[in-house]
Scaffold this active site. Sequence first.
Site, PDB file in Angstrom:
ATOM      1  N   GLY A 129       0.926  -1.343  -0.154  1.00 14.56           N
ATOM      2  CA  GLY A 129      -0.079  -0.028   0.081  1.00 14.56           C
ATOM      3  C   GLY A 129       0.779   1.137   0.057  1.00 14.56           C
ATOM      4  O   GLY A 129       1.542   1.214   1.006  1.00 14.56           O
ATOM      5  N   CYS A 130       0.747   2.155  -1.039  1.00 14.41           N
ATOM      6  CA  CYS A 130       1.863   3.124  -1.093  1.00 14.41           C
ATOM      7  C   CYS A 130       1.367   4.533  -0.469  1.00 14.41           C
ATOM      8  O   CYS A 130       2.230   5.341  -0.098  1.00 14.41           O
ATOM      9  CB  CYS A 130       2.552   3.219  -2.490  1.00 14.41           C
ATOM     10  SG  CYS A 130       1.283   3.978  -3.894  1.00 14.41           S
ATOM     11  N   GLN A 131      -0.051   4.684  -0.246  1.00 10.85           N
ATOM     12  CA  GLN A 131      -0.411   5.866   0.222  1.00 10.85           C
ATOM     13  C   GLN A 131      -0.036   5.859   1.914  1.00 10.85           C
ATOM     14  O   GLN A 131       0.320   6.715   2.683  1.00 10.85           O
ATOM     15  CB  GLN A 131      -1.628   6.227  -0.056  1.00 10.85           C
ATOM     16  CG  GLN A 131      -1.969   6.612  -1.604  1.00 10.85           C
ATOM     17  CD  GLN A 131      -2.281   8.064  -1.571  1.00 10.85           C
ATOM     18  OE1 GLN A 131      -2.577   8.878  -0.683  1.00 10.85           O
ATOM     19  NE2 GLN A 131      -2.190   8.335  -2.727  1.00 10.85           N
TER      20      GLN A 131
END
Lengths: 250, 416
Positions: A55-57
């Site tokens: 999950g990059c956010q």
Amino acid sequence: MEMSVQNITLNQEEVIEEFSHFSDWEDKYEYLIDLGKALPEFDPKYKTEFHLVKGCQSRVWLHAEVSDGRLYLSADSDTVITKGIIALLIRVLHGQKLSDIYNADLYFIEKIGLKAHLSPTRANGLASMISHIKSYAKHSPPKEDSGETPDAQQQAMIDAIKEVYDPEIPVDIWELGLIYSLTIDAQGNVNVTMTLTSPACPVAESLPMEVQEKLLALPFVKDVELSLVWDPAWSKDRMTDVARMALDMF
Amino acid sequence: MIDKTIQTSPGWIDLESIRNEFPILSRQVNGQPMIYLDNAASSQKPNRVLAAMEQYYTHSHANVHRGVHTLSQEATELFENSRKKIARYIGAPSEREVIFTKGTTESINLIAYTFGYSQLSEGDEIILSEMEHHSNIVPWQIVCKNKGASIRVIPIRDDGTLDIEWLSNNISDKTKLVSVAHVSNTLGTINPVKDIIRIAHGHQVPVMLDGAQAAPHMAINVKELDADFYAFSSHKMYGPTGMGILYGKASWLDLLPPWHGGGEMIKEVTWKETTFNSLPFKFEAGTPDIAGAIGLAAACDFLDQLDVSDIAAHEHTLLAACTKGMVSLPGLRPIGTAPEKAGVFSFVIEGLHPYDIGTILDQQGVEVRTGHHCTQPLMDRFAIPGTVRASFAAYNTLEEVEKLISATQKAIKILS
Ligand SMILES: Cc1ncc(COP(=O)(O)O)c(C=O)c1O
């Protein structure tokens, strides 16, 4: 079994009922954030790359333990809204039977108007967190009677690992030689030592998790202990002939 | 309902008629009037762009450069007239120097590959800056790795301006190209590209500009800038997605080898040898995005008619009001405070995660971007995981800016 499917359903209904009292979004989000804050503190020893869900956010850490056929969860996130939703998931699933969790339809999230947060494009890690929980739940020990001989088990484990690919190389990670050792004891506890092609490869960080998932999905596997090592470093010599052939290295 | 929210900014442009050209602006998000402030990621499209594309598909569609029949002739004329219009819009001396691509990313890749593979050797250097978008980093990393060349990076100061002196001191015989953003998508900084070009040309080094964020916000004149290559995307300047431009000086484009092979880009093909078409077709293999080119030309008309410098002045008013209101909120820190900025306001708030802020703003109908904005090295430079970014376009209003400020205030209240 019927009983605990009902438990998950009951838990979901309870959450839906609770959220039905909020007439506006502000109260709902404030409540969600409070739920997140009230979550028991996540054991810092699990706050590692290994427990990090993609999950990059935002980031989500997940730890799951199995005892007596039930799954016990703890998790954390760096965003308060994601953490609130995690608190709800844990409330609904914590301590439930593995097979029930695996089969559960988590309809409550849509009913309380938070479905958008589960979209993979939100990149907040929740969608992968649920698929990780389900894949933990899929293995249901004790599996005394799997009937498989050790060799068949070894082959099944290798086949499972061969489903995992390095994102940058079109060859599975077994053929690439990333797995340094793979053993299983009589109780179904697996020990894996592996490496990655390069410590600098950020996309490859998810590989150990994937290996663990694939192994846990095997019926005779009870637990997987995975160590990621950099010594000895991986080099092209570790590839099998199949891999070299695939990469045109002959 | 939306009409009432329009507040004309001091005499520059007629906001009401502009907003009426964008049908999407009247929609709602989460039960609230939508306030679209993610224009740096992609702007909305005016009716005339949509109409031009529809007119083309309903009346004149055929493949271009291929047929003697009427439709193909018409389509070719529309397509080539679009190229002329775009060439004029950016001040290109000749439309031969205007190559259609699918966006800034492809334009940069085209130069990275053709320039990189023909001009770079082991030990050479190219110079980028610390504020580059990934699309002006990764293509160069790939090519440099392959050629044994290396990348050097112009550092930025804390306010988000480039340290130009570094460039003067570090450009050398080894430098083969400088490629920098004209305007930063994360910080809004307008870079002193004329100075950069002057310094580089003083060393006979060509300069590529990533104009993705400049083209929607200021008049571009590639000739006046004396840029060797200039890249931009249609979708950020009111045009359709899937379309972009690479401008290159003819002297360079003639020298560089072709990139993609296929139809259109050839003169003659035999098994023994193939000869290539002349500019601009040499770099346009295959059937191009004809409707996209027509849509982009219509977007240039839109910008021309409004006058892009009036748009810039309007966006500047919005940015000033936004900056003033936002910095008074508790714990808010703007990221990017350069004196020369285009319509971008990036910020972080002490103790709050950008994801949470973006979510609460969205609940209030305010559409902003959160995250690293494809500039991870820049986030590392500021030691932050990401920012919240509001970015403006011609159709945004002061009232929308007020709403952003009050919505952010509410987010702080809910999240703390
Ligand atoms: C400065 C900058 N460069 C390059 C790009 C890439 O543009 P595109 O995705 O349209 O190719 C963007 C868009 O996000 C940008 O803001």
